[in-house]
Every structure is written in C-alpha cells, then in structure tokens.
Design an enzyme around this catalytic site. Structure first.
Site, short mmCIF file in Angstrom:
data_model
loop_
_atom_site.label_atom_id
_atom_site.label_comp_id
_atom_site.label_asym_id
_atom_site.label_seq_id
_atom_site.Cartn_x
_atom_site.Cartn_y
_atom_site.Cartn_z
N CYS A 436 0.86 -1.19 0.00
CA CYS A 436 0.00 0.00 0.00
C CYS A 436 0.89 1.23 0.00
O CYS A 436 1.86 1.31 0.77
CB CYS A 436 -0.92 0.01 1.22
SG CYS A 436 -2.01 1.45 1.30
N HIS A 478 -8.74 -3.58 -3.37
CA HIS A 478 -7.84 -2.83 -2.48
C HIS A 478 -8.25 -1.36 -2.44
O HIS A 478 -8.31 -0.74 -1.36
CB HIS A 478 -6.40 -2.98 -2.98
CG HIS A 478 -5.38 -2.28 -2.15
ND1 HIS A 478 -4.46 -2.95 -1.37
CD2 HIS A 478 -5.12 -0.96 -1.96
CE1 HIS A 478 -3.69 -2.07 -0.74
NE2 HIS A 478 -4.06 -0.85 -1.10
N GLU A 479 -8.55 -0.78 -3.61
CA GLU A 479 -8.92 0.64 -3.65
C GLU A 479 -10.32 0.87 -3.07
O GLU A 479 -10.56 1.88 -2.41
CB GLU A 479 -8.85 1.16 -5.09
CG GLU A 479 -7.47 1.04 -5.73
CD GLU A 479 -6.36 1.60 -4.85
OE1 GLU A 479 -6.58 2.63 -4.19
OE2 GLU A 479 -5.28 0.98 -4.81
N HIS A 482 -10.08 1.26 0.54
CA HIS A 482 -9.68 2.61 0.94
C HIS A 482 -10.90 3.53 1.02
O HIS A 482 -11.01 4.35 1.94
CB HIS A 482 -8.67 3.18 -0.06
CG HIS A 482 -7.25 2.82 0.23
ND1 HIS A 482 -6.62 3.13 1.41
CD2 HIS A 482 -6.32 2.17 -0.53
CE1 HIS A 482 -5.37 2.69 1.38
NE2 HIS A 482 -5.16 2.10 0.21
#
Length: 513
Positions: A436, A478-479, A482
């Site tokens: 990350c 993954h995004e 966030h």
C-alpha cells in the site's frame, strides 16, 4: 423611482454579485479572470463595480471559465428578461450555456480547462504524457482532436537537424502512441507524416463504438508517447492553440545527470522573453522534478522549457556515465509522502469517503480523478509496479469516493472508479502479498475473491457494471477498501506478520495464479 432602484439595475447588481462570488470561490483575481475570458484586464473590475452592465457574450464566457453550474448564466437571463420587460426565466438549466463563437477560433468549439504536460527522461528515452480537460462550448459534437508531435535534436543548427532526420526519421512504431478519453481507448489516424513532425487525429471512437463530445459536455483525454534521446532535443514546448484556463508543465530527470532548467515564452507579437513566474524544483529519491504553471496562458503563445545536463549522457542505452557507489535514497514510505500520499495513521484513511452527486458534481469528480492520475504518474517514476498500481482519493487527503487503477499490462486502459460498490464476488479465494502506498515499507499476505463485479458511475452519472478477475480484482478491491475506510491489514488474520520490503522476495514479479 430612480435608475439606481430600477428592476434592471437590481438585476444587474445581482449578476455582479454572483460573478464576484464565483470568482472568489475559484480563487481568481479580477485581472486573471478577465484575461482567461479574453477581455481587457480591467473589464471584470468594471462589471463588478457596476460601471458596466453585463452582456450576453460576457456572461457566457464567465459561466464557461468559472464553472458556475449555470448560476452566472441564470443571473444574466434574469437581467436580460427584466431589461426587455419580460417575465424572468425559471432557474433550472439542463446543460451549460455555450460560449459565443467570437471567443473561439473559427470552426472550433473546444476549451481546454486544464492541460497537464509531463516529460520524463527514462533510460535512454523521453516519455511524454499529456492530459487535457476539455469542454465543448460549441454547437456541434466533437468527434476528433488534433495533436502535434515535433522533435528537433539540434534546434540551433537547422541544417544539421534536417540532415539528421532525413537519415533517422521519426516513425510511428517507435512512438508507441496511446490515447484515451475518460478511460475509453481512442483510436488515432495520422494527418501529417514528416521526418520530424507528426500530426495525429485522436478519434472519439474505438472498436466498441463511438463516444462524441457533445455541446455542453466535458471529457479528459490523455495521450502518451516515447522518443529516443537520439531524436529528442533538450527542450519541451507547449503551444496554446485553443482557449486554455490553466497550463501545468513538469519535467523529470535522474538527479545523477545534474540537470539545469530554464524557460522562455513567445507570442505572435512578441520576441522570446523569460517565463514570468519561476520554475519550481523538487528532489524525490533519485529523481529531480521541475514544475511550472500558469493560470492565464495566452492564446497562440508558446511556453518552452529547455535544459542541459552537467553530467553527459554516454549513450541512449547506457545513460549517464557516473562513477562511485550508488546514492542511498530515503525509505519507500518517505518517498511516497513527498509526492503527496497520506501515510498510515492519518484519520482520513479510516473515514469512509463521501459519494459524488453526479452529474451535478461532475467537474469536482473530474478534478479529483485528474489529481489521482497526476500523483500516479509521479509514483510510477519512483517505483516499478509489475503487479499494477492504484490510488484512492483519501490517500491524497481528499474525502471523495474516487479511485484509479492502472493494470499490470502497460497496454491496458486505466480503470476509473467513481462511487464504486461491490455487487457480487467469487466464492473462491486466494492469498497474495499486497503493498500500500500509504505504508509502503512492508508487504502483507491478504485473502481476496478471485473475481468481483463492481458497479460504478461515469462522470455524467451513468451507472456501469464491470467484472474484474484475479490480479485486477485484487487491485480494484484494495482501492474500494480505501474508500470504505479500510486498509489491507484489516483483512489479515490476527498476529499475521508484515514483511519488510527489504526482505520481500517478489518485487518485480506478477502475482501467480
């Protein structure tokens, strides 16, 4: 009733107040706004001071430059109707008003709201990447966009340069030109093919269909190409051929070359003079960046950055002739922090992002996406991402639900995620190491579904559903984490170790499936 108390005067005052409010909101001085609109520098001051009444042409230009969501134009319509003795129009507007033709070059209806041009020297070649935020202020759909690629290895010796390109012409294959509009790949067609000059039509179409830019609509186009050091001279020029609100230029070189950069500007009526504002310099790891921008580029002006290397380049393949041991750079997380990425521990990384209200907030969404791409470009120079890379708005301290993913395949188009949500995922999982940018000194083993279906929005608010598999699914998820205020460590089992990047054995390798 005095003239100062008349309905027309009150409507004119309301227009001036609305103009001033949006000008301040956009952070523009009266002089800069007037120049951006194509007026005398004092004209906006006269309108805001009520010394001049607004005109239709002035209102259209102000609306286009300030992105006022129709508010300035509506105030003018009210003033115009009152002046004519008619009933004011309703406030609702379906699309942005068009700008009067006299502000635009003949036959052109495009405005460049922002151009970001970047040039990086990388291992014997120059990579040029240009992004332009376009607004169609004309009356007809735009189906193509012209770009120009010009090289000059010996600008002070035209005869030598001409002979050089006759013997070594610039060719299409070496350029590796790629272009996209809002993430959609654009086909392109040659217009001019000379030894040192190429002109290309970027088409708002591809094998899957056509996507014209209609009046009142906006789009961000991006194109990139490469030229070897044997053909690219030590200069980078931006010519303003369309009305442009802001121009940003950025150069990137290995610090070992010890570059020196300066700049000049020219126009149709003036000789070359030094740039009116300084070039900023920033060192990040093993590279040095030179940045320059203007929020009032003049139409038909040319802005040119030039440089020299105090350490000579030995050859296009070998790069600089440097002796001695390599320099030790800062930690990976420090390098990410320098380019503007928020690091672990910041509250915004644990705060769910707020969705865009599309299409009303389309300009805001496009601005956030443009910033994401700009930082990704900088990160891509600092580190090689064989598995692909992504960045979410909260990592730039922006609390919006936007993220961008660049797949591992350099030929693939980037993925833009606006207001994304997972609607279905695989029952089969696998574990892979993830990193990350917000804590890039370590890697962790994370379990993810093998495929995922995601609903997201286009900038105009139209929903779309896409399926991503394996490595691409991992990047997208993954995004999205966030944007939900989560980090990949939240998905690791309790007590699972993080691997220091120095001991991580899979850097430079794709995920295995």
């Amino acid at each position: 009733m005095s003239a100062g108390d008349s309905p027309a005067q009150r409507a004119s005052d309301a227009f001036a107040a609305e103009l001033g409010r949006w000008r301040i909101e956009r952070g523009m001085s009266k002089k800069h706004l007037a120049i951006a609109m194509g007026f005398d520098p004092s004209y906006v001051s006269h309108v805001e001071a009520r010394r001049h009444r607004p005109t239709e042409d002035f209102a259209r230009r102000a609306e286009a430059v300030l992105h006022a969501d129709g508010a300035i134009w509506q105030r003018f319509c009210e003033y115009d109707q009152v002046r004519a003795g008619a009933r004011p129009r309703a406030r609702a507007m379906r699309q942005d008003p068009r700008v009067h033709e006299q502000w635009l070059p003949p036959g052109v209806g495009l405005i460049v709201e922002r151009e970001t041009a970047e040039l990086a020297y990388l291992g014997g070649e120059y990579l040029c990447r240009v992004r332009r935020a376009l607004y169609n202020a004309g009356r007809e759909p735009v189906t193509r966009y012209l770009i120009r690629i010009a090289v000059d290895r010996f600008p002070q010796q035209p005869d030598v340069s001409n002979r050089h390109y006759r013997d070594h012409p610039l060719n299409w294959d070496e350029l590796r030109l790629r272009a996209s509009a809002d993430g959609e790949e654009m086909e392109w067609r040659p217009k001019t093919d000379r030894d040192a000059i190429k002109e290309v039509w970027l088409l708002f179409e591809n094998a899957d269909g056509r996507f014209p830019l209609y009046p009142g609509q906006r789009a961000q186009i991006e194109y990139a190409y490469r030229v070897g050091v044997d053909k690219w001279g030590q200069w980078f020029q931006r010519a303003v051929r369309l009305p442009t609100r802001q121009l940003d230029v950025r150069l990137s070189f290995p610090i070992a070359l010890r570059p020196v950069v300066w700049g000049v500007e020219t126009s149709l009526s003036a000789e070359a003079v030094p740039l009116r504002t300084p070039i900023e310099q920033e060192v990040v790891g093993e590279r040095v960046y030179f940045s320059w921008s203007t929020d009032a580029p003049l139409l038909h002006a040319r802005y040119r950055l030039e440089w020299r290397y105090r350490v000579p380049v030995r050859s296009e393949a070998e790069g600089p002739a440097i002796a001695g041991p390599p320099r030790r750079g800062p930690r990976a997380s420090d390098r990410m922090r320098v380019v503007g990425i928020v690091q672990r521990g910041a509250e915004i990384l644990r705060t769910p992002a707020r969705p865009f209200d599309l299409p009303r907030q389309e300009p805001v969404a496009r601005g956030v996406v443009a910033r994401l791409f700009a930082v990704l470009d900088r990160v891509g120079v600092l580190h090689s991402f064989s598995k692909g890379m992504g960045l979410a708005a909260p990592q730039l301290n922006l609390g919006w639900a936007a993220a961008v993913v660049r797949p591992s395949d350099p030929e693939a188009q980037p993925i833009i995620l606006l207001n994304p949500r997972v609607i279905e995922d695989s029952l089969d999982f696998d574990e892979q190491y993830e990193g990350c940018l917000s804590f890039f000194d370590v890697r962790g083993m994370v379990e993810r579904p093998l495929w995922v279906e995601v609903e997201s929005a286009l900038p105009n608010g139209k929903p779309m559903i896409n399926r991503y598999e394996r490595g691409l699914a991992r990047l997208v998820l993954h995004e999205i984490d966030h944007l939900d205020g989560r980090l990949y460590v939240d998905r690791m089992p309790a007590g699972a170790p993080l691997v220091p990047v120095e001991k991580y054995q899979e850097t430079g390798q794709p995920w295995r499936y």
